[in-house]
Write an enzyme that holds these catalytic residues in place. Structure first.
Site, PDB file in Angstrom:
ATOM      1  N   LYS A 327       0.812  -1.213   0.000  1.00 36.31           N
ATOM      2  CA  LYS A 327       0.000   0.000   0.000  1.00 36.31           C
ATOM      3  C   LYS A 327       0.848   1.268   0.000  1.00 36.31           C
ATOM      4  O   LYS A 327       2.048   1.242   0.283  1.00 36.31           O
ATOM      5  CB  LYS A 327      -0.974  -0.017   1.183  1.00 36.31           C
ATOM      6  CG  LYS A 327      -2.106  -1.027   0.990  1.00 36.31           C
ATOM      7  CD  LYS A 327      -3.178  -0.905   2.038  1.00 36.31           C
ATOM      8  CE  LYS A 327      -4.349  -1.853   1.722  1.00 36.31           C
ATOM      9  NZ  LYS A 327      -5.410  -1.783   2.738  1.00 36.31           N
ATOM     10  N   ARG A 361      -3.322 -10.324   5.377  1.00 36.11           N
ATOM     11  CA  ARG A 361      -3.835 -10.278   4.010  1.00 36.11           C
ATOM     12  C   ARG A 361      -2.724  -9.750   3.098  1.00 36.11           C
ATOM     13  O   ARG A 361      -2.246  -8.625   3.271  1.00 36.11           O
ATOM     14  CB  ARG A 361      -5.063  -9.381   3.924  1.00 36.11           C
ATOM     15  CG  ARG A 361      -5.751  -9.358   2.568  1.00 36.11           C
ATOM     16  CD  ARG A 361      -6.981  -8.444   2.618  1.00 36.11           C
ATOM     17  NE  ARG A 361      -7.715  -8.467   1.359  1.00 36.11           N
ATOM     18  CZ  ARG A 361      -7.459  -7.690   0.316  1.00 36.11           C
ATOM     19  NH1 ARG A 361      -6.465  -6.807   0.379  1.00 36.11           N
ATOM     20  NH2 ARG A 361      -8.193  -7.768  -0.788  1.00 36.11           N
TER      21      ARG A 361
END
Length: 379
Positions: A327, A361
């Site tokens: 991210k 995740r």
């Protein structure tokens, strides 16, 4: 003579065992080795003065602003510091005290109760062509090949979505989303792949969630935080687990100057409310997963604070999921293109697991499997 400092709490426990301390003594002494710190917001001033004295009387400490002793304001924020043993004593002691300390005692007791969950890896697969990381995009039969590869690499869960939730992503209608996800669901069901690994549907569209659950999926991964009662009802009907994620705004607006007075406190209140609603709808607490929503309506500072304070969210008794894979928070720390953010991802996820996350995740299953195995050995 020689002296050295012992690091991790587990090392301290093992040191007591090696020393030959009796089992009952180990349980008592281990609680005195773990230092805990709690931030208390808006504590009534008389309560702060009582708690300060009670903490000092047992060897703990309550850090308070200077005006507390003269009661200049009605409430103050405070920081409670002590060992686990100290906190257990205070949780009992404050039950008899006024000014809201009884409620604090109950909350403190709840904070001290934790459920241990095994660490699980959740691999990511996107059935759309506009997700922020190209390496996660697979459709049709290619998707099944990627699923089989992730199973071989060590994935415990595979999370499949067909709509991008990156900042600014355009919404997709239910018909299009279902058309993308249906072929993959059909292949999973036909090959009974749900017998090899747990599948999670990353969607907040009832028709899509229903089709996935009918195809053998076992988790609903809802970025809208269980605000649609229909999704919760579907999870209850199919006996599925439910992942509640926190997001400020929508994918279209969430990164437009996100703001919090206290991000940890506000996300915690959100989870408290949503867990209560889910339980009222029939979900069991042990079937609820919490995701603080890294990058979903948060600045870099908000993301870092939530990761540092992740241990707090374990007191709900639910599994905690961390999802920071590749991210942009990594880019904000050190300029790095998406394709080169694996090292930063591993650093964040290992810290998150250390702080209480039990589901990771990620896009890179094999690398996480190795990193977590080494982390477990060090732990």
């Amino acid at each position: 003579m020689q002296i050295y400092q012992i690091g991790e709490p587990s090392d301290k426990f093992e040191a007591l065992k090696r020393l030959g301390v009796e089992s009952g003594g180990i349980a008592i002494m281990a609680k005195k080795m773990e230092l805990l710190t709690f931030y208390i917001k808006d504590l009534k001033t008389p309560a702060a003065n009582i708690l300060k004295q009670d903490a000092l009387s047992i060897g703990a400490e309550l850090a308070v602003p200077g005006g507390v002793i003269t009661c200049e304001k009605p409430t103050y924020d405070c920081i409670l510091i002590g060992t686990r043993k100290h906190m257990e004593i205070l949780a009992r002691k404050e039950l008899a005290q006024p000014f809201g300390l009884k409620s604090l005692a109950h909350q403190l007791g709840e904070m001290l109760r934790q459920t241990d969950y095994p660490i699980r890896i959740m691999g990511v697969l996107n059935a759309n062509d506009d997700s922020f990381f190209g390496g996660s995009r697979f459709q049709g039969k290619e998707a099944i090949g990627r699923i089989e590869a992730m199973i071989e690499e060590g994935a415990d869960i595979i999370d499949i979505g067909a709509v991008s939730s990156r900042p600014g992503a355009e919404p997709v209608d239910a018909k299009t989303e279902l058309a993308r996800i249906k072929p993959i669901c059909d292949l999973i069901a036909a090959n009974k792949l749900y017998e090899q690994v747990c599948f999670s549907i990353d969607s907040y569209t009832p028709e899509v969630v229903a089709y996935a659950l009918q195809s053998g999926f076992g988790i609903v991964n809802d970025i809208t935080g269980a605000t649609d009662e229909r999704l919760v009802a579907l999870a209850v009907e199919h006996g599925a687990k439910y992942c509640i994620m926190h997001m400020q705004g929508t994918p279209q607006t969430m990164q437009q100057a996100p703001h919090y007075e206290d991000v940890t406190a506000e996300v915690s209140v959100f989870f408290e409310e949503r867990i209560a609603a889910c339980e009222a709808a029939g979900l069991k607490r042990e079937d609820i997963i919490l995701d603080v929503g890294i990058g979903f309506g948060k600045t870099l500072a908000h993301n870092l604070t939530l990761i540092r304070n992740l241990r707090h969210f374990t007191h709900f008794g639910c599994e905690v999921l961390i999802g920071a894979s590749r991210k942009s928070m990594i880019e904000k720390i050190i300029a790095t293109p998406v394709e080169e953010r694996l090292p930063g991802t591993l650093a964040i996820h290992l810290k998150a697991v250390e702080n209480g996350a039990s589901i990771v995740r990620c896009h890179d299953v094999r690398e996480h499997k190795q990193a977590l195995a080494v982390w477990e050995a060090l732990k």
